[in-house]
Design a protein around this motif. Sequence first.
Motif, mmCIF file in Angstrom:
data_model
loop_
_atom_site.group_PDB
_atom_site.id
_atom_site.type_symbol
_atom_site.label_atom_id
_atom_site.label_comp_id
_atom_site.label_asym_id
_atom_site.label_seq_id
_atom_site.Cartn_x
_atom_site.Cartn_y
_atom_site.Cartn_z
ATOM 1 N N VAL A 26 0.730 -1.141 0.103
ATOM 2 C CA VAL A 26 0.109 0.245 -0.058
ATOM 3 C C VAL A 26 0.772 1.221 -0.054
ATOM 4 O O VAL A 26 1.622 1.313 0.967
ATOM 5 C CB VAL A 26 -0.917 0.002 1.114
ATOM 6 C CG1 VAL A 26 -1.763 1.351 1.260
ATOM 7 C CG2 VAL A 26 -1.814 -1.251 1.391
ATOM 8 N N THR A 27 0.623 2.070 -0.791
ATOM 9 C CA THR A 27 1.218 3.484 -0.973
ATOM 10 C C THR A 27 0.520 4.433 -0.312
ATOM 11 O O THR A 27 -0.817 4.522 -0.644
ATOM 12 C CB THR A 27 1.754 3.684 -2.513
ATOM 13 O OG1 THR A 27 2.519 2.692 -3.024
ATOM 14 C CG2 THR A 27 2.224 5.117 -2.410
ATOM 15 N N VAL A 28 1.058 5.250 0.839
ATOM 16 C CA VAL A 28 0.323 6.197 1.276
ATOM 17 C C VAL A 28 1.034 7.482 0.904
ATOM 18 O O VAL A 28 2.167 7.636 1.107
ATOM 19 C CB VAL A 28 0.608 5.971 2.910
ATOM 20 C CG1 VAL A 28 -0.178 6.952 3.817
ATOM 21 C CG2 VAL A 28 0.083 4.407 3.400
ATOM 22 N N VAL A 29 0.208 8.242 0.484
ATOM 23 C CA VAL A 29 0.435 9.621 -0.357
ATOM 24 C C VAL A 29 0.407 10.950 0.674
ATOM 25 O O VAL A 29 -0.763 10.884 1.005
ATOM 26 C CB VAL A 29 -0.091 9.633 -1.551
ATOM 27 C CG1 VAL A 29 0.038 11.149 -2.069
ATOM 28 C CG2 VAL A 29 0.250 8.705 -2.609
ATOM 29 N N THR A 30 1.322 11.611 1.176
ATOM 30 C CA THR A 30 0.889 12.569 1.970
ATOM 31 C C THR A 30 1.646 13.862 1.027
ATOM 32 O O THR A 30 2.943 13.783 0.672
ATOM 33 C CB THR A 30 1.796 12.497 3.242
ATOM 34 O OG1 THR A 30 1.177 11.598 3.823
ATOM 35 C CG2 THR A 30 1.770 13.740 4.007
ATOM 36 N N CYS A 31 1.099 14.804 0.969
ATOM 37 C CA CYS A 31 1.418 16.054 0.342
ATOM 38 C C CYS A 31 1.646 17.166 1.578
ATOM 39 O O CYS A 31 0.902 17.329 2.015
ATOM 40 C CB CYS A 31 0.474 16.592 -0.896
ATOM 41 S SG CYS A 31 0.184 15.682 -2.033
ATOM 42 N N VAL A 32 2.796 17.832 1.317
ATOM 43 C CA VAL A 32 3.188 18.556 2.555
ATOM 44 C C VAL A 32 3.410 19.946 2.118
ATOM 45 O O VAL A 32 4.238 20.340 1.044
ATOM 46 C CB VAL A 32 4.468 18.119 3.478
ATOM 47 C CG1 VAL A 32 4.562 18.978 4.398
ATOM 48 C CG2 VAL A 32 4.126 16.618 3.581
ATOM 49 N N TYR A 76 -3.747 2.556 -2.941
ATOM 50 C CA TYR A 76 -2.830 3.798 -2.360
ATOM 51 C C TYR A 76 -4.104 4.494 -1.320
ATOM 52 O O TYR A 76 -5.285 4.654 -1.660
ATOM 53 C CB TYR A 76 -2.398 4.662 -3.480
ATOM 54 C CG TYR A 76 -3.230 5.916 -3.811
ATOM 55 C CD1 TYR A 76 -3.293 6.932 -3.359
ATOM 56 C CD2 TYR A 76 -4.086 5.778 -5.088
ATOM 57 C CE1 TYR A 76 -4.185 8.151 -3.686
ATOM 58 C CE2 TYR A 76 -4.872 6.698 -5.533
ATOM 59 C CZ TYR A 76 -4.988 7.839 -4.936
ATOM 60 O OH TYR A 76 -5.871 8.910 -5.085
ATOM 61 N N ALA A 77 -3.495 5.087 -0.293
ATOM 62 C CA ALA A 77 -4.352 5.706 0.620
ATOM 63 C C ALA A 77 -3.851 7.169 0.669
ATOM 64 O O ALA A 77 -2.474 7.496 0.159
ATOM 65 C CB ALA A 77 -4.161 5.135 1.819
ATOM 66 N N ILE A 78 -4.623 7.954 1.024
ATOM 67 C CA ILE A 78 -4.474 9.554 1.238
ATOM 68 C C ILE A 78 -4.253 9.743 2.714
ATOM 69 O O ILE A 78 -4.887 9.221 3.682
ATOM 70 C CB ILE A 78 -5.596 10.387 0.573
ATOM 71 C CG1 ILE A 78 -5.503 10.167 -0.930
ATOM 72 C CG2 ILE A 78 -5.273 11.696 1.261
ATOM 73 C CD1 ILE A 78 -6.728 11.046 -1.417
ATOM 74 N N GLN A 79 -3.187 10.628 2.947
ATOM 75 C CA GLN A 79 -3.110 11.017 4.369
ATOM 76 C C GLN A 79 -2.749 12.651 4.439
ATOM 77 O O GLN A 79 -1.645 12.834 3.751
ATOM 78 C CB GLN A 79 -1.835 10.238 5.124
ATOM 79 C CG GLN A 79 -1.387 10.933 6.309
ATOM 80 C CD GLN A 79 -2.180 10.518 7.560
ATOM 81 O OE1 GLN A 79 -3.196 9.603 7.581
ATOM 82 N NE2 GLN A 79 -2.133 11.066 8.712
ATOM 83 N N ASP A 80 -3.626 13.300 4.954
ATOM 84 C CA ASP A 80 -3.418 14.812 4.860
ATOM 85 C C ASP A 80 -2.165 15.030 5.804
ATOM 86 O O ASP A 80 -2.113 14.348 7.003
ATOM 87 C CB ASP A 80 -4.462 15.495 5.346
ATOM 88 C CG ASP A 80 -5.183 15.814 4.151
ATOM 89 O OD1 ASP A 80 -5.148 15.494 2.809
ATOM 90 O OD2 ASP A 80 -6.246 16.473 4.268
ATOM 91 N N ALA A 81 -1.162 15.895 5.564
ATOM 92 C CA ALA A 81 0.009 15.945 6.331
ATOM 93 C C ALA A 81 -0.140 16.695 7.961
ATOM 94 O O ALA A 81 0.546 16.488 8.719
ATOM 95 C CB ALA A 81 0.986 17.055 5.567
ATOM 96 N N ASP A 82 -1.500 16.973 8.035
ATOM 97 C CA ASP A 82 -1.779 17.423 9.441
ATOM 98 C C ASP A 82 -2.673 16.386 10.191
ATOM 99 O O ASP A 82 -3.301 17.093 11.321
ATOM 100 C CB ASP A 82 -2.158 18.734 9.560
ATOM 101 C CG ASP A 82 -3.219 19.123 8.626
ATOM 102 O OD1 ASP A 82 -3.854 18.227 8.037
ATOM 103 O OD2 ASP A 82 -3.620 20.324 8.437
ATOM 104 N N ASP A 83 -3.105 15.644 9.785
ATOM 105 C CA ASP A 83 -4.267 14.633 10.240
ATOM 106 C C ASP A 83 -3.604 13.367 10.986
ATOM 107 O O ASP A 83 -2.339 13.085 10.702
ATOM 108 C CB ASP A 83 -5.093 14.206 9.080
ATOM 109 C CG ASP A 83 -5.911 15.233 8.418
ATOM 110 O OD1 ASP A 83 -6.036 16.361 9.192
ATOM 111 O OD2 ASP A 83 -6.646 15.260 7.541
#
Length: 335
Positions: free
Chosen positions: A19-25, A99-106
């Motif tokens: 699983v790729t976890v994507v975080t945009c910062v 792939y999953a999304i992870q916000d950079a402040d969550d």
Amino acid sequence: MTSQARRPNAEGGAEGPLVTVVTCVYNAGEYLRPSLLSIIDQTYTNLDILIIDDGSTDDCFDSVQDLLADERVRVIHQANASKPVAINRALDQIRGEYYAIQDADDISYPTRIERQVRALLNGLHLAAVFCGNELIIDGRAMAPVFAPKGEDDCHSEIRAFRMPALDPTGMFRMSLIGHLRFEPSLQVAETYDYILRIGEEHPMIVLGECLYAYRILPNSLTRRAPAWRKRFESEAFRRACERRGLRFEPECEDRGHRSRNSLLDNNIAAHFIRSVLDLRRSNHRLSALRTGWQCASLHPADPHYYKALAYALIPPGVTSRLRRDFLAIPLETTK
């Protein structure tokens, strides 16, 4: 993405698909470290953690240097180009089957990835699995939303131009949606547009668990500039109408806003009402009352923010009737 899918073991582990976890910062400040830790510490460990630094100018990466030593973490630095552009660059670099999304402040709770992987393995036709979430306001977690939604429920939400769940709670199957990209011209509402497009073509579900905490940032640009935000939301709605062969009627979009404060905060009171309804359904009456009071405390002089408390107090029979009417309120919690 062509490797054979394997089921995760009881502890999650590294026995399942990658699983790729994507975080945009972009200038995530003090929140980046706990956010990244919440992914590194998942019970499911077969992860490819891809961070796109979209031209950060603060020192947020200084606080995570030790975490970047984890062999599962990759960082790509680029000049600031907007979130949809950053996510598209990440999508070009996906290694996982999902792939999953992870916000950079969550914050993702420890079993989030494990539960979503299991759901995708059990439903090979599903393009996306979402989960419930709560909010982090002034450092406090509150207002959990955790009602499950099946394929038909999600299809109904998509047809009504609503996201079935909060966008960063999603996990996606690359074999079905890997060709899709975010619309670069939508600096806001890009995930709304993206999830509508997925849901128009493929089934999705929402797990009946609160596995994600979404941080509310009162000083974010989207909250300080509601007219600017609304312009992009309107364009995403117009695009959806065009795809469906419907006439674009922008006046329909404001039905969820009831006060100036709700316009500024993307109608966050709607989330609290959903939480109260979920808690009442699960017989957590005291928690529902506490959630309703927390909502009222956000703007004590604004009657709109007392609606969640009213839902917590009224008899169950009345709640059921009002719930049907409430489902027409769109889900909006853009940072």
